[in-house]
Design a protein around this motif. Structure first.
Motif, PDB file in Angstrom:
ATOM      1  N   LYS A  29       7.775   5.241   0.078  1.00 29.44           N
ATOM      2  CA  LYS A  29       7.595   4.744  -1.283  1.00 29.44           C
ATOM      3  C   LYS A  29       8.822   5.064  -2.140  1.00 29.44           C
ATOM      4  CE  LYS A  29       4.291   4.934  -5.107  1.00 29.44           C
ATOM      5  NZ  LYS A  29       3.004   5.543  -5.588  1.00 29.44           N
TER       6      LYS A  29
ATOM      7  N   TYR B 179       6.099   0.646   3.307  1.00 33.39           N
ATOM      8  CA  TYR B 179       5.721   0.277   1.944  1.00 33.39           C
ATOM      9  C   TYR B 179       6.488  -0.962   1.527  1.00 33.39           C
ATOM     10  CZ  TYR B 179       3.512   4.845   1.493  1.00 33.39           C
ATOM     11  OH  TYR B 179       2.694   5.926   1.665  1.00 33.39           O
TER      12      TYR B 179
ATOM     13  N   LYS C 118       3.026  -1.414  -2.443  1.00 33.34           N
ATOM     14  CA  LYS C 118       1.785  -1.244  -1.693  1.00 33.34           C
ATOM     15  C   LYS C 118       2.088  -0.863  -0.257  1.00 33.34           C
ATOM     16  CE  LYS C 118       1.377  -6.169  -0.499  1.00 33.34           C
ATOM     17  NZ  LYS C 118       0.530  -7.374  -0.600  1.00 33.34           N
ATOM     18  N   LYS C 119       1.156  -0.152   0.332  1.00 32.42           N
ATOM     19  CA  LYS C 119       1.334   0.271   1.713  1.00 32.42           C
ATOM     20  C   LYS C 119       1.013  -0.901   2.631  1.00 32.42           C
ATOM     21  CE  LYS C 119       0.265   4.099   4.818  1.00 32.42           C
ATOM     22  NZ  LYS C 119       1.560   3.903   5.430  1.00 32.42           N
TER      23      LYS C 119
END
Length: 335
Positions: free
Chosen positions: A31, A10, A4-5
């Motif tokens: 990511k 991330y 998830k950001k």
């Protein structure tokens, strides 16, 4: 796996072995880096999972005599002295009680060596024993026949006192040659001359064939160092050898004559240190070579020494060495 950001990049979080296993959580700028980290972590876990301690090899309990046979198959039978070397190692193994190789300790070996010393074995013999055994272990380790360290690797050699190197004077050389002519062995005189002229070991001179005496040179093969070498000789000696070969009518110029040499030496007035019968001829060549101004590197090549340290034993006989010793000693400038 969950990526998830978050505020600074991330975040990846996952467990490599399901619920109850350790959770890995880490933040990366991209990511893609999260995905690479996850793949790497899982691969590391699977690699470690393949290691099963309960399936590790049990301790190697093969006894030393079994290792000797392995060593002989792997390496020993290729050696020039293979039968003698194997017999020697088996003697050592027997006296040690033939324990498992992995159980042999330095203390056990050094106690046995001390007992051998008390029985009168020379330091050189003790060092040869250690060398044979240690070499066997190293060979088996290299061949991956055993998977434990050499148990004798850290044992030092016994210090060997430097032996006296006797050589013959010109008068003694004349006396010895005269005596070798008087015996009933027709070979011993000429073998003696060859050894004195070339520094050859008795066995090297005795083993000469017609093909190895050419162009005023003698060539020695199958030597102690394993290397062939050629040494120049005078035209007179060259002719003498070939005339002698015609009489023998054989490719082998000489036959075994060491016993006759020893008898001839015993009839002279020459006294030598123990163990220096025919070998005194080699020492005599080297000593006179240096006393006459010869080069130490040339002498090394003529004698076939693989290590210059062996040849340096004769360096003190060089005229330059003797001159400097008298010119540079602390009393030289005192009137």
């Amino acid at each position: 796996m969950a990526i998830k950001k978050v505020e600074n990049g991330y975040e990846v979080s996952f467990r490599v072995n399901g619920r109850g296993s350790r959770e890995h959580r880490k933040v990366f700028p991209t990511k893609a880096e999260c995905e690479r980290f996850q793949r790497y972590t899982i691969a590391q876990f699977e690699t470690q999972a393949d290691v099963k301690p309960w399936l590790e090899k049990p301790k190697d309990m093969r006894c030393l005599s079994e290792l000797v046979e392995l060593w002989d198959d792997t390496h020993g039978h290729f050696l020039r002295d293979s039968k003698r070397r194997k017999s020697k190692i088996l003697m050592i193994v027997n006296e040690l009680g033939n324990p498992a190789g992995s159980s042999l300790t330095r203390l056990e070996y050094t106690r046995w060596r001390t007992q051998r010393s008390k029985e009168g074995k020379s330091p050189k013999t003790l060092n040869n024993d250690l060398g044979y055994m240690s070499s066997m272990f190293n060979t088996l380790i290299k061949a991956e026949e055993i998977h434990y360290p050499n148990p004798l690797a850290d044992i030092d050699n016994v210090r060997v006192p430097e032996r006296e190197l006797s050589y013959l004077t010109h008068d003694q050389i004349t006396e010895l040659l005269d005596e070798t002519k008087r015996g009933d062995n027709k070979h011993v005189y000429l073998i003696t001359k060859i050894s004195l002229s070339t520094g050859a070991r008795w066995g090297e001179a005795e083993g000469l064939t017609v093909q190895r005496v050419r162009n005023n040179q003698v060539s020695f093969t199958d030597t102690k160092s394993g290397k062939n070498r050629s040494v120049p000789i005078t035209p007179e000696l060259f002719e003498e050898i070939h005339e002698h070969a015609k009489l023998t009518r054989s490719n082998n110029i000489f036959t075994g004559s060491i016993t006759s040499f020893r008898r001839a030496l015993a009839r002279t007035t020459i006294e030598l240190p123990k163990g220096q019968a025919a070998h005194v001829l080699r020492h005599t060549f080297a000593s006179h070579f240096m006393m006459n101004g010869g080069n130490i590197l040339t002498l090394q090549k003529v004698l076939g020494h693989s290590d210059i340290k062996m040849t340096m034993r004769y360096s003190h006989l060089s005229p330059d060495f003797l001159e400097e010793a008298t010119r540079l000693n602390p009393l030289s400038n005192i009137k």
